[in-house]
Design a protein around this motif. Structure first.
Motif, PDB file in Angstrom:
ATOM      1  N   UNK A 189     -19.444  -0.826 -38.990  1.00  0.00           N
ATOM      2  CA  UNK A 189     -20.306  -1.889 -38.436  1.00  0.00           C
ATOM      3  C   UNK A 189     -21.026  -1.431 -37.163  1.00  0.00           C
ATOM      4  N   UNK A 190     -21.002  -0.100 -36.932  1.00  0.00           N
ATOM      5  CA  UNK A 190     -21.635   0.400 -35.702  1.00  0.00           C
ATOM      6  C   UNK A 190     -23.162   0.420 -35.849  1.00  0.00           C
ATOM      7  N   UNK A 192     -13.529  -4.685 -33.554  1.00  0.00           N
ATOM      8  CA  UNK A 192     -14.474  -4.317 -32.493  1.00  0.00           C
ATOM      9  C   UNK A 192     -13.777  -3.452 -31.435  1.00  0.00           C
ATOM     10  N   UNK A 193     -12.545  -3.858 -31.061  1.00  0.00           N
ATOM     11  CA  UNK A 193     -11.781  -3.101 -30.051  1.00  0.00           C
ATOM     12  C   UNK A 193     -11.350  -1.747 -30.611  1.00  0.00           C
ATOM     13  N   UNK A 194     -10.710  -1.771 -31.800  1.00  0.00           N
ATOM     14  CA  UNK A 194     -10.145  -0.545 -32.385  1.00  0.00           C
ATOM     15  C   UNK A 194     -11.203   0.521 -32.607  1.00  0.00           C
ATOM     16  N   UNK A 195     -12.386   0.091 -33.045  1.00  0.00           N
ATOM     17  CA  UNK A 195     -13.424   1.067 -33.394  1.00  0.00           C
ATOM     18  C   UNK A 195     -14.478   1.211 -32.303  1.00  0.00           C
ATOM     19  N   UNK A 205     -16.703  -0.794 -31.024  1.00  0.00           N
ATOM     20  CA  UNK A 205     -18.038  -1.202 -31.460  1.00  0.00           C
ATOM     21  C   UNK A 205     -18.700  -2.005 -30.337  1.00  0.00           C
ATOM     22  N   UNK A 206     -19.787  -1.453 -29.805  1.00  0.00           N
ATOM     23  CA  UNK A 206     -20.522  -2.149 -28.739  1.00  0.00           C
ATOM     24  C   UNK A 206     -21.834  -2.637 -29.305  1.00  0.00           C
TER      25      UNK A 206
END
Ligand SMILES: C[S@@+](CC[C@H](N)C(=O)[O-])C[C@H]1O[C@@H](n2cnc3c(N)ncnc32)[C@H](O)[C@@H]1O
Length: 172
Positions: A111-112, A132-135, A137-138
């Motif tokens: 989802x980046x 979002x945290x684990x990967x 993703x900003x």
């Protein structure tokens, strides 16, 4: 006799949708037109070229975004078979080129580098926040009705629909 078979067929379709919704945790209920317009307001200003609809249901939001944002690529992920097939049919009938629809679990996808839009459910938002945290993703997340649990929204807007649906905007 034809009416009888048609009725059985329609009941079967409804049953398949209900069973899938119970398994997945949410029905394919579409965002209201007013919520779609609010989501579009933010999505059109996003810097990303790609917008991902996390759980696209019958495809109404993804199609609305694709039609109104012809220069962006819209990706839609949907797990439930019947809504997925209907959205694929609508996409081809409307000849929409900048929309790709996949029957996939978005939690297993990358989802980046995309703006994320969603209309999920309590547990789904928890799981999304973990991803979002684990990967790391900003990105920008535009969520209809349900908020993330630990990240504070940058803004909350209210759609002018029956439920005054809150639209949460996050920059993670
Ligand atoms: C409430 S509908 C929203 C439809 C559309 N996004 C809209 O706003 O109009 C939520 C959809 O998310 C789908 N969904 C939930 N979890 C999913 C997952 N992990 N992967 C793909 N689709 C999912 C459900 O099947 C359902 O159709």
């Amino acid at each position: 006799m034809f009416e009888f078979y048609l009725l059985i067929f329609l009941l079967l379709i409804v049953l398949i949708i209900v069973i899938s919704s119970l398994k997945i945790g949410i029905s394919p209920m579409p965002s209201s037109k007013a919520a779609q317009k609010k989501i579009l307001e933010y999505a059109k200003n996003s810097k990303d070229e790609t917008i991902i609809d996390l759980g696209s249901g019958f495809g109404s939001l993804a199609i609305f975004l694709a039609v109104n944002l012809p220069n962006k690529k819209i990706i839609a992920y949907e797990l439930s078979l019947v809504p997925y097939l209907i959205s694929k049919l609508l996409k081809s009938l409307l000849k929409i080129k900048n929309l790709q629809i996949y029957k996939k679990d978005f939690f297993k996808e990358d989802l980046k580098n995309a703006t994320l839009v969603c209309y999920l459910y309590f547990e789904g938002m928890k799981k999304l926040e973990k991803k979002l945290f684990d990967e790391n993703i900003n990105t920008t997340i535009i969520s209809n009705t349900f908020s993330l649990h630990n990240i504070k929204p940058r803004e909350i807007q209210y759609a002018q629909d029956f439920f005054k649906s809150p639209i949460y905007i996050y920059l993670t």
